[in-house]
Design an enzyme around this catalytic site. Structure first.
Site, mmCIF file in Angstrom:
data_model
loop_
_atom_site.group_PDB
_atom_site.id
_atom_site.type_symbol
_atom_site.label_atom_id
_atom_site.label_comp_id
_atom_site.label_asym_id
_atom_site.label_seq_id
_atom_site.Cartn_x
_atom_site.Cartn_y
_atom_site.Cartn_z
ATOM 1 N N ALA A 81 0.838 -1.201 0.000
ATOM 2 C CA ALA A 81 0.000 0.000 0.000
ATOM 3 C C ALA A 81 0.875 1.253 0.000
ATOM 4 C CB ALA A 81 -0.914 0.009 1.220
ATOM 5 N N ALA A 82 0.456 2.234 -0.774
ATOM 6 C CA ALA A 82 1.177 3.513 -0.842
ATOM 7 C C ALA A 82 0.384 4.478 -1.707
ATOM 8 C CB ALA A 82 2.555 3.321 -1.483
ATOM 9 N N SER A 125 11.311 1.225 -4.446
ATOM 10 C CA SER A 125 11.113 1.635 -5.840
ATOM 11 C C SER A 125 12.391 2.166 -6.488
ATOM 12 C CB SER A 125 10.055 2.742 -5.856
ATOM 13 O OG SER A 125 10.074 3.413 -7.089
ATOM 14 N N GLU A 127 12.365 4.636 -8.236
ATOM 15 C CA GLU A 127 12.282 6.097 -8.140
ATOM 16 C C GLU A 127 13.277 6.636 -7.117
ATOM 17 O OE1 GLU A 127 10.336 7.917 -10.902
ATOM 18 O OE2 GLU A 127 10.320 9.103 -9.066
ATOM 19 N N TYR A 149 7.394 11.627 -3.717
ATOM 20 C CA TYR A 149 7.183 10.174 -3.681
ATOM 21 C C TYR A 149 8.519 9.449 -3.513
ATOM 22 C CZ TYR A 149 6.472 5.442 -5.523
ATOM 23 O OH TYR A 149 6.479 4.082 -5.686
ATOM 24 N N LYS A 153 9.810 7.061 -0.453
ATOM 25 C CA LYS A 153 10.232 5.660 -0.628
ATOM 26 C C LYS A 153 11.636 5.428 -0.049
ATOM 27 C CE LYS A 153 6.857 3.308 -2.578
ATOM 28 N NZ LYS A 153 6.244 2.122 -1.939
ATOM 29 N N HIS A 179 6.860 -1.791 -13.392
ATOM 30 C CA HIS A 179 6.253 -3.014 -13.910
ATOM 31 C C HIS A 179 4.779 -2.753 -14.171
ATOM 32 C CE1 HIS A 179 6.687 -3.128 -9.534
ATOM 33 N NE2 HIS A 179 5.463 -3.649 -9.521
ATOM 34 N N ARG A 184 -2.802 -2.071 -14.740
ATOM 35 C CA ARG A 184 -2.133 -0.842 -14.346
ATOM 36 C C ARG A 184 -3.151 0.299 -14.299
ATOM 37 N NH1 ARG A 184 2.103 1.474 -11.679
ATOM 38 N NH2 ARG A 184 3.933 1.711 -13.004
HETATM 39 P P1 NAP Z 1 -1.344 0.873 -6.944
HETATM 40 O O1 NAP Z 1 -1.994 0.115 -8.040
HETATM 41 O O2 NAP Z 1 -1.406 2.363 -6.950
HETATM 42 O O3 NAP Z 1 -1.945 0.338 -5.551
HETATM 43 C C1 NAP Z 1 -1.723 1.028 -4.343
HETATM 44 C C2 NAP Z 1 -2.510 0.343 -3.240
HETATM 45 O O4 NAP Z 1 -2.294 1.028 -1.988
HETATM 46 C C3 NAP Z 1 -4.032 0.328 -3.457
HETATM 47 O O5 NAP Z 1 -4.526 -0.929 -3.051
HETATM 48 C C4 NAP Z 1 -4.510 1.419 -2.501
HETATM 49 O O6 NAP Z 1 -5.828 1.240 -2.056
HETATM 50 C C5 NAP Z 1 -3.554 1.198 -1.344
HETATM 51 N N1 NAP Z 1 -3.488 2.319 -0.392
HETATM 52 C C6 NAP Z 1 -3.141 3.600 -0.664
HETATM 53 N N2 NAP Z 1 -3.173 4.322 0.466
HETATM 54 C C7 NAP Z 1 -3.555 3.505 1.471
HETATM 55 C C8 NAP Z 1 -3.779 3.663 2.867
HETATM 56 N N3 NAP Z 1 -3.618 4.846 3.483
HETATM 57 N N4 NAP Z 1 -4.143 2.580 3.595
HETATM 58 C C9 NAP Z 1 -4.332 1.391 3.013
HETATM 59 N N5 NAP Z 1 -4.144 1.175 1.692
HETATM 60 C C10 NAP Z 1 -3.767 2.219 0.924
HETATM 61 O O7 NAP Z 1 0.218 0.479 -6.850
HETATM 62 P P2 NAP Z 1 0.998 -0.773 -7.488
HETATM 63 O O8 NAP Z 1 1.464 -0.427 -8.844
HETATM 64 O O9 NAP Z 1 0.223 -2.019 -7.234
HETATM 65 O O10 NAP Z 1 2.316 -0.773 -6.572
HETATM 66 C C11 NAP Z 1 2.355 -1.491 -5.335
HETATM 67 C C12 NAP Z 1 3.457 -0.905 -4.475
HETATM 68 O O11 NAP Z 1 4.710 -1.031 -5.146
HETATM 69 C C13 NAP Z 1 3.318 0.571 -4.142
HETATM 70 O O12 NAP Z 1 3.854 0.766 -2.853
HETATM 71 C C14 NAP Z 1 4.192 1.267 -5.178
HETATM 72 O O13 NAP Z 1 4.632 2.514 -4.696
HETATM 73 C C15 NAP Z 1 5.321 0.258 -5.284
HETATM 74 N N6 NAP Z 1 6.035 0.211 -6.553
HETATM 75 C C16 NAP Z 1 5.347 0.059 -7.714
HETATM 76 C C17 NAP Z 1 6.033 -0.049 -8.911
HETATM 77 C C18 NAP Z 1 5.314 -0.227 -10.227
HETATM 78 O O14 NAP Z 1 5.940 -0.015 -11.269
HETATM 79 N N7 NAP Z 1 4.055 -0.633 -10.218
HETATM 80 C C19 NAP Z 1 7.447 -0.008 -8.914
HETATM 81 C C20 NAP Z 1 8.114 0.122 -7.697
HETATM 82 C C21 NAP Z 1 7.400 0.216 -6.517
HETATM 83 P P3 NAP Z 1 -7.107 1.924 -2.815
HETATM 84 O O15 NAP Z 1 -7.527 0.928 -3.857
HETATM 85 O O16 NAP Z 1 -8.071 2.101 -1.699
HETATM 86 O O17 NAP Z 1 -6.622 3.224 -3.424
HETATM 87 N N1 GDD Z 2 1.971 9.337 -16.016
HETATM 88 C C1 GDD Z 2 2.430 9.918 -17.144
HETATM 89 N N2 GDD Z 2 1.542 10.543 -17.975
HETATM 90 N N3 GDD Z 2 3.754 9.864 -17.409
HETATM 91 C C2 GDD Z 2 4.186 10.430 -18.566
HETATM 92 C C3 GDD Z 2 3.321 11.069 -19.454
HETATM 93 C C4 GDD Z 2 1.931 11.151 -19.143
HETATM 94 O O1 GDD Z 2 1.121 11.710 -19.879
HETATM 95 N N4 GDD Z 2 4.055 11.516 -20.507
HETATM 96 C C5 GDD Z 2 5.320 11.171 -20.283
HETATM 97 N N5 GDD Z 2 5.419 10.519 -19.096
HETATM 98 C C6 GDD Z 2 6.667 10.028 -18.488
HETATM 99 C C7 GDD Z 2 6.877 10.537 -17.059
HETATM 100 O O2 GDD Z 2 7.367 11.888 -17.071
HETATM 101 C C8 GDD Z 2 7.885 9.517 -16.557
HETATM 102 O O3 GDD Z 2 9.180 9.908 -16.911
HETATM 103 C C9 GDD Z 2 7.514 8.239 -17.320
HETATM 104 O O4 GDD Z 2 6.612 8.634 -18.362
HETATM 105 C C10 GDD Z 2 6.837 7.156 -16.467
HETATM 106 O O5 GDD Z 2 5.779 7.730 -15.752
HETATM 107 P P1 GDD Z 2 4.724 6.827 -14.937
HETATM 108 O O6 GDD Z 2 4.174 5.760 -15.810
HETATM 109 O O7 GDD Z 2 3.757 7.762 -14.286
HETATM 110 O O8 GDD Z 2 5.636 6.062 -13.870
HETATM 111 P P2 GDD Z 2 6.807 6.565 -12.904
HETATM 112 O O9 GDD Z 2 8.091 6.036 -13.482
HETATM 113 O O10 GDD Z 2 6.725 8.015 -12.623
HETATM 114 O O11 GDD Z 2 6.454 5.811 -11.557
HETATM 115 C C11 GDD Z 2 6.068 4.439 -11.560
HETATM 116 O O12 GDD Z 2 7.213 3.619 -11.429
HETATM 117 C C12 GDD Z 2 7.911 3.760 -10.187
HETATM 118 C C13 GDD Z 2 9.130 2.831 -10.244
HETATM 119 O O13 GDD Z 2 10.182 3.486 -10.897
HETATM 120 C C14 GDD Z 2 5.084 4.242 -10.427
HETATM 121 O O14 GDD Z 2 4.541 2.931 -10.487
HETATM 122 C C15 GDD Z 2 5.759 4.367 -9.068
HETATM 123 O O15 GDD Z 2 4.847 4.018 -8.017
HETATM 124 C C16 GDD Z 2 6.963 3.417 -9.050
HETATM 125 O O16 GDD Z 2 7.644 3.493 -7.820
#
Ligand code: NAP
Ligand code: GDD
Length: 325
Positions: A81-82, A125, A127, A149, A153, A179, A184
């Site tokens: 969660a985040a 992450s 990030e 963010y 992290k 990922h 997504r």
């Molecule tokens: P996501 O789809 O945005 O899911 C976030 C989850 O956190 C949702 O279930 C949300 O619940 C819950 N949440 C937010 N605030 C909360 C709170 N105060 N109490 C309880 N639950 C809460 O994110 P994800 O892509 O699955 O990512 C999972 C984790 O990995 C996150 O911590 C993210 O930062 C980290 N991460 C993701 C990526 C990536 O590329 N996906 C990469 C690196 C790290 P609601 O449904 O109620 O909003």
């Molecule tokens: N969201 C978004 N929307 N991003 C855009 C857009 C747009 O219209 N146009 C360009 N981008 C570029 C962003 O500036 C960024 O450089 C890249 O696309 C990826 O953006 P996101 O898909 O929003 O992901 P993120 O890399 O910022 O963050 C995700 O990955 C992290 C791991 O590196 C999230 O899942 C984070 O929660 C996670 O930690």
């Protein structure tokens, strides 16, 4: 041997839904924590509702966390969660810190007070690497976060390491690179593109407005990455691991391929729009997953090209107009 119990925070999110499926397949009892909302829409886990247990709690509330851990007595906790959307972290920096940084301490405190033997996974992450100081990035690369963010992290990562070192707890931090999947959130760039491609193909949208097309990311498939989370908690000792593909592509590359999947040229549809440009950008991420390969035996199984195709196909199927009889 009795089935293991896993508690997942963030079960309604992308990773929570894949991790729940993965653990159910391995015979786990899966308990998912959700926060209270006035409408109960949990579309990513609808298909799992009979198989998992849902409990109510919030990362902002210490007593709810400790109460849940004491009641459920999980073997493993996955803290997913985040507040996970980077642009929102500039608009809500304090809330992002509460959820994404201090929330980790609250979960760790619950473990410490209930049973220090519970194994804990923190969703860290790439990030955290932000304005990268070396390429590719590995577990020893210094952090230079570029958003509230990313800063939150970094706190979550170090408090996990600190509880491991201070209290001997089994606390692992997975430094996961981006990922993606058809689950997504639509505000993230890959899904925004696959959804946009499908809408343009069906005549529901004229142009796709994006920010920085030159940003580069190491994109993998979420289904592969949840396996790495589990593997991290099955080791004799807790540690930190980079999980990535080792390949990097630009947002422009993603657009080109996604539009090519439906026979279109992205240059005719994608418009650069300053509203989506960030105050500080992470220009380039490339992970070095060799430690995960060596110790966990983990490898990504999905190629970038297949990921793009999978996402576009899923949005085409979801948005396909009904055919007239
Ligand atoms: P996501 O789809 O945005 O899911 C976030 C989850 O956190 C949702 O279930 C949300 O619940 C819950 N949440 C937010 N605030 C909360 C709170 N105060 N109490 C309880 N639950 C809460 O994110 P994800 O892509 O699955 O990512 C999972 C984790 O990995 C996150 O911590 C993210 O930062 C980290 N991460 C993701 C990526 C990536 O590329 N996906 C990469 C690196 C790290 P609601 O449904 O109620 O909003
Ligand atoms: N969201 C978004 N929307 N991003 C855009 C857009 C747009 O219209 N146009 C360009 N981008 C570029 C962003 O500036 C960024 O450089 C890249 O696309 C990826 O953006 P996101 O898909 O929003 O992901 P993120 O890399 O910022 O963050 C995700 O990955 C992290 C791991 O590196 C999230 O899942 C984070 O929660 C996670 O930690």
């Amino acid at each position: 041997m009795a089935a293991k119990t896993a508690l997942i925070t963030g079960i309604t999110g992308q990773d929570g839904s894949y991790l729940a499926e993965f653990l159910l397949d391995r015979g786990y009892r899966v308990v998912g924590m959700t926060r209270r909302t006035s409408t109960e829409v949990h579309e990513r886990i609808e298909h799992l509702m009979g198989a998992i247990e849902i409990v109510s709690g919030d990362l902002l509330d210490q007593s709810s966390m400790t109460g849940l851990v004491a009641e459920i007595r999980p073997d493993e906790i996955y803290n997913l969660a985040a507040q996970s959307f980077v642009p929102t972290s500039w608009h809500q920096p304090v809330l992002t810190g509460e959820f994404t940084a201090l929330g980790v301490t609250r979960v760790l405190e619950s473990v410490r007070s209930v049973d220090k033997k519970i194994r804990f996974y923190q969703a860290s992450s790439s990030e955290m690497f932000g304005k990268v100081v070396e390429t590719p990035q590995n577990e020893k690369t210094p952090f230079y976060p570029r958003s509230p963010y990313g800063v939150a992290k970094v706190y979550g990562h170090w408090i996990t390491v600190n509880y491991r070192e201070s209290y001997g707890m089994y606390a692992a931090s997975g430094i996961l690179f981006n990922h993606e999947s058809s689950r997504r959130g639509k505000e993230f760039v890959t899904r925004k593109i696959s959804d946009g491609v499908a809408r343009i193909k069906y005549g529901l949208l004229d142009k796709l407005r994006l920010g920085n097309l030159d940003a580069r990311r190491d994109w993998g498939y979420a289904g592969d990455y949840v396996r790495a989370m589990w593997l991290m908690l099955q080791q004799p000792q807790a540690d930190d691991y980079v999980i990535a593909t080792g390949r990097t592509h630009s947002v422009r590359d993603f657009c080109r391929l996604a539009f090519e999947n439906v026979g279109l040229d992205y240059r005719q549809y994608v418009v650069e729009d300053a509203r989506f440009v960030r105050p500080a950008e992470v220009d380039l991420l490339t992970g070095d997953p060799s430690k995960a390969r060596r110790i966990l035996g983990w490898e990504p199984e999905t190629r970038f090209e297949d990921l793009v195709e999978m996402m576009v196909r899923a949005d085409l199927d979801r948005l396909r107009p009904p055919t007239r009889a």
